[in-house]
Design an enzyme around this catalytic site. Sequence first.
Site, PDB file in Angstrom:
ATOM      1  N   GLU A 156       0.851  -1.193   0.000  1.00 11.81           N
ATOM      2  CA  GLU A 156       0.000   0.000   0.000  1.00 11.81           C
ATOM      3  C   GLU A 156       0.882   1.237   0.000  1.00 11.81           C
ATOM      4  OE1 GLU A 156      -0.898  -2.147   2.756  1.00 11.81           O
ATOM      5  OE2 GLU A 156      -2.765  -2.960   1.931  1.00 11.81           O
TER       6      GLU A 156
ATOM      7  N   TYR B 255       7.078   2.113  -8.228  1.00 13.71           N
ATOM      8  CA  TYR B 255       6.381   0.819  -8.328  1.00 13.71           C
ATOM      9  C   TYR B 255       5.915   0.563  -9.767  1.00 13.71           C
ATOM     10  CZ  TYR B 255       6.491   1.277  -3.281  1.00 13.71           C
ATOM     11  OH  TYR B 255       6.915   1.451  -1.989  1.00 13.71           O
TER      12      TYR B 255
HETATM   13  C1  LIG Z   1      10.137   6.345  -2.883  1.00 16.01           C
HETATM   14  C2  LIG Z   1      11.635   6.230  -2.591  1.00 16.01           C
HETATM   15  C3  LIG Z   1      11.900   4.957  -1.791  1.00 16.01           C
HETATM   16  C4  LIG Z   1      12.381   6.159  -3.937  1.00 16.01           C
HETATM   17  O1  LIG Z   1      13.749   5.901  -3.664  1.00 16.01           O
HETATM   18  P1  LIG Z   1      14.915   6.433  -4.631  1.00 16.01           P
HETATM   19  O2  LIG Z   1      16.170   5.765  -4.234  1.00 16.01           O
HETATM   20  O3  LIG Z   1      14.924   7.906  -4.668  1.00 16.01           O
HETATM   21  O4  LIG Z   1      14.396   5.879  -6.038  1.00 16.01           O
HETATM   22  P2  LIG Z   1      15.231   5.652  -7.373  1.00 16.01           P
HETATM   23  O5  LIG Z   1      16.398   6.603  -7.436  1.00 16.01           O
HETATM   24  O6  LIG Z   1      15.533   4.205  -7.512  1.00 16.01           O
HETATM   25  O7  LIG Z   1      14.164   6.096  -8.474  1.00 16.01           O
HETATM   26  C5  LIG Z   1      13.525   5.170  -9.340  1.00 16.01           C
HETATM   27  C6  LIG Z   1      12.362   5.837 -10.017  1.00 16.01           C
HETATM   28  O8  LIG Z   1      11.332   6.180  -9.066  1.00 16.01           O
HETATM   29  C7  LIG Z   1      10.691   7.401  -9.495  1.00 16.01           C
HETATM   30  N1  LIG Z   1      10.994   8.485  -8.560  1.00 16.01           N
HETATM   31  C8  LIG Z   1      11.854   8.472  -7.522  1.00 16.01           C
HETATM   32  N2  LIG Z   1      11.851   9.667  -6.886  1.00 16.01           N
HETATM   33  C9  LIG Z   1      10.976  10.452  -7.539  1.00 16.01           C
HETATM   34  C10 LIG Z   1      10.525  11.801  -7.376  1.00 16.01           C
HETATM   35  N3  LIG Z   1      10.996  12.580  -6.377  1.00 16.01           N
HETATM   36  N4  LIG Z   1       9.580  12.271  -8.210  1.00 16.01           N
HETATM   37  C11 LIG Z   1       9.080  11.523  -9.212  1.00 16.01           C
HETATM   38  N5  LIG Z   1       9.475  10.220  -9.439  1.00 16.01           N
HETATM   39  C12 LIG Z   1      10.415   9.714  -8.616  1.00 16.01           C
HETATM   40  C13 LIG Z   1      11.281   7.732 -10.841  1.00 16.01           C
HETATM   41  O9  LIG Z   1      10.527   7.053 -11.814  1.00 16.01           O
HETATM   42  C14 LIG Z   1      12.672   7.137 -10.709  1.00 16.01           C
HETATM   43  O10 LIG Z   1      13.309   6.895 -11.925  1.00 16.01           O
HETATM   44  P3  LIG Z   1      14.213   8.076 -12.586  1.00 16.01           P
HETATM   45  O11 LIG Z   1      15.131   8.579 -11.515  1.00 16.01           O
HETATM   46  O12 LIG Z   1      14.918   7.390 -13.716  1.00 16.01           O
HETATM   47  O13 LIG Z   1      13.235   9.123 -13.034  1.00 16.01           O
HETATM   48  C15 LIG Z   1      12.165   7.477  -1.813  1.00 16.01           C
HETATM   49  O14 LIG Z   1      11.713   8.638  -2.490  1.00 16.01           O
HETATM   50  C16 LIG Z   1      11.710   7.535  -0.364  1.00 16.01           C
HETATM   51  O15 LIG Z   1      12.365   7.008   0.527  1.00 16.01           O
HETATM   52  N6  LIG Z   1      10.562   8.204  -0.136  1.00 16.01           N
HETATM   53  C17 LIG Z   1      10.034   8.348   1.226  1.00 16.01           C
HETATM   54  C18 LIG Z   1       9.532   7.047   1.773  1.00 16.01           C
HETATM   55  C19 LIG Z   1       8.437   6.448   0.925  1.00 16.01           C
HETATM   56  O16 LIG Z   1       7.627   7.138   0.327  1.00 16.01           O
HETATM   57  N7  LIG Z   1       8.431   5.109   0.879  1.00 16.01           N
HETATM   58  C20 LIG Z   1       7.431   4.341   0.156  1.00 16.01           C
HETATM   59  C21 LIG Z   1       6.276   4.079   1.049  1.00 16.01           C
HETATM   60  S1  LIG Z   1       5.137   2.979   0.281  1.00 16.01           S
END
Ligand SMILES: CC(C)(COP(=O)(O)OP(=O)(O)OC[C@H]1O[C@@H](n2cnc3c(N)ncnc32)[C@H](O)[C@@H]1OP(=O)(O)O)[C@@H](O)C(=O)NCCC(=O)NCCS
Length: 150
Positions: free
Chosen positions: A104, A116
């Site tokens: 979720e 995702y």
């Molecule tokens: C969601 C989260 C885990 C992504 O981690 P991350 O290491 O930054 O992700 P990645 O670098 O592997 O990014 C992969 C893809 O995700 C998407 N993405 C990641 N951050 C994004 C942003 N700020 N805005 C839009 N898309 C984003 C993009 O599609 C990205 O690909 P791209 O960089 O080629 O555009 C991180 O933002 C986070 O910790 N967020 C807070 C906690 C959270 O929301 N957890 C999920 C709860 S269900």
Amino acid sequence: MNIVSANRRHLDEIAAIENSTFSDPWSMETLRRELENPISLFLVCEKENGEVAGYISAETVVGEMYIGNLAVRQDCRRQGIGSLLLQEMVREAKKMRCEFVTLEVRVSNTPARNLYERFGFSCLGERRDYYAHPQENAAIYTRYLNEEET
Ligand SMILES: CC(C)(COP(=O)(O)OP(=O)(O)OC[C@H]1O[C@@H](n2cnc3c(N)ncnc32)[C@H](O)[C@@H]1OP(=O)(O)O)[C@@H](O)C(=O)NCCC(=O)NCCS
């Protein structure tokens, strides 16, 4: 970057990331229980210097994997770490011959939803008012593994 199993040594850093990321963070007690839970898989991405850059945890029950937590430290985001953690968890799900992986996410959480969707998860519905602080619906994302190669 190195993906390893979470252990007690990681917990203080994980708790700090929880507290700076979520409005309803997992407590130290919940994190400890997750470490000791025999049906949980708790993975950490370590930087070269050993610091925790991010983590993911999931429970597997009768061939169904539920991702309960995923976070990347604020200053380490957008470097592929979330992707690495998710990829590793899906690989584990395939090894365990899970039928699907599901989770979720807040409907407003665009970064996570994008992540995702990039990994082949489909939004199959919403749970109304699933979250508090602030109250919000959850989007349910699922990836079926049956027809995929292991
Ligand atoms: C969601 C989260 C885990 C992504 O981690 P991350 O290491 O930054 O992700 P990645 O670098 O592997 O990014 C992969 C893809 O995700 C998407 N993405 C990641 N951050 C994004 C942003 N700020 N805005 C839009 N898309 C984003 C993009 O599609 C990205 O690909 P791209 O960089 O080629 O555009 C991180 O933002 C986070 O910790 N967020 C807070 C906690 C959270 O929301 N957890 C999920 C709860 S269900």
